[in-house]
Write an enzyme that holds these catalytic residues in place. Structure first.
Site, short mmCIF file in Angstrom:
data_model
loop_
_atom_site.label_atom_id
_atom_site.label_comp_id
_atom_site.label_asym_id
_atom_site.label_seq_id
_atom_site.Cartn_x
_atom_site.Cartn_y
_atom_site.Cartn_z
N LYS A 11 11.46 32.42 -3.30
CA LYS A 11 11.44 32.70 -4.74
C LYS A 11 11.05 34.16 -5.04
O LYS A 11 10.59 34.88 -4.15
CB LYS A 11 10.47 31.71 -5.41
N TYR A 51 18.03 23.97 -11.98
CA TYR A 51 16.82 23.21 -12.31
C TYR A 51 17.04 22.24 -13.48
O TYR A 51 16.06 21.81 -14.11
CB TYR A 51 15.66 24.16 -12.62
N ASN A 114 5.35 29.63 -6.52
CA ASN A 114 4.89 28.99 -5.28
C ASN A 114 5.80 29.28 -4.09
O ASN A 114 5.87 28.50 -3.15
CB ASN A 114 4.68 27.48 -5.51
N HIS A 117 11.42 27.03 -2.55
CA HIS A 117 12.02 25.77 -2.99
C HIS A 117 12.56 25.07 -1.76
O HIS A 117 13.06 25.73 -0.84
CB HIS A 117 13.19 26.02 -3.96
N GLU A 128 22.82 21.03 -3.55
CA GLU A 128 22.24 22.38 -3.67
C GLU A 128 22.92 23.35 -2.70
O GLU A 128 23.18 24.50 -3.05
CB GLU A 128 20.73 22.30 -3.43
#
Ligand code: IDP
Ligand code: MG
Length: 140
Positions: A11, A51, A114, A117, A128
């Site tokens: 991320k 998302y 965080n 993913h 995905e």
């Protein structure tokens, strides 16, 4: 157990702090192979669609803002039990709850930023991966 493929994102908090190598070392040390990889800057529309499952959650708009705040590395990880193993290496969503040695425990800045993913099921992994990669981009 079977050889599986799962989808992974490093991320924007990870690319900003130049942590892509350190994070990917964790995957490789655990036996996962990076069989496809590219660095991209996601469009807002791509992030919203990716998302969409969280569209009703209070953090959705902030999450989309965060995911388009900088470049990300999207990748496919392959190995024995890759979907669950990746989630184990990542650690809990909230770094405060993540086990020692996990990526999120060591590197995450917050429950939102965080660092990684990872797909949560075989069905979502397939969707995905196909969202970001063509079959010919994946080299096992
Ligand atoms: P996961 O990434 O561990 O699968 P999900 O529940 O699928 O966690 O949430 C997707 C992402 O949304 C998280 O990785 C995190 O970036 C963000 N997120 C989840 N819960 C919260 C929250 O309570 N506040 C802010 N961001 C959150
Ligand atoms: Mg999730």
């Amino acid at each position: 157990m079977a050889i599986e493929q799962t989808f992974s994102i490093l991320k924007p908090d990870a690319t900003r702090r130049n942590l892509t190598g350190k994070i990917n070392a964790k995957f490789e040390e655990a036996g996962l192979r990076i069989v496809a990889q590219k660095r991209i800057w996601m469009s807002r529309q791509h992030a919203k669609t990716f998302y969409a499952v969280h569209a009703a959650r209070p953090f959705y708009n902030d999450l989309v803002d965060f995911m388009v705040s900088g470049p990300v590395v999207v990748q496919v990880l392959e190995g024995e039990n890759a979907i669950a193993l990746n989630r184990e290496i990542m650690g809990a969503t909230n770094p405060a709850n993540a086990a020692p040695g996990t990526i999120r425990k060591e590197f995450a800045e917050s429950i939102e930023a965080n660092s990684v993913h990872g797909s949560d099921s075989a069905e979502n992994a397939a969707v995905e991966i196909a969202y970001f990669f063509a079959g010919l981009d994946i080299v096992g």
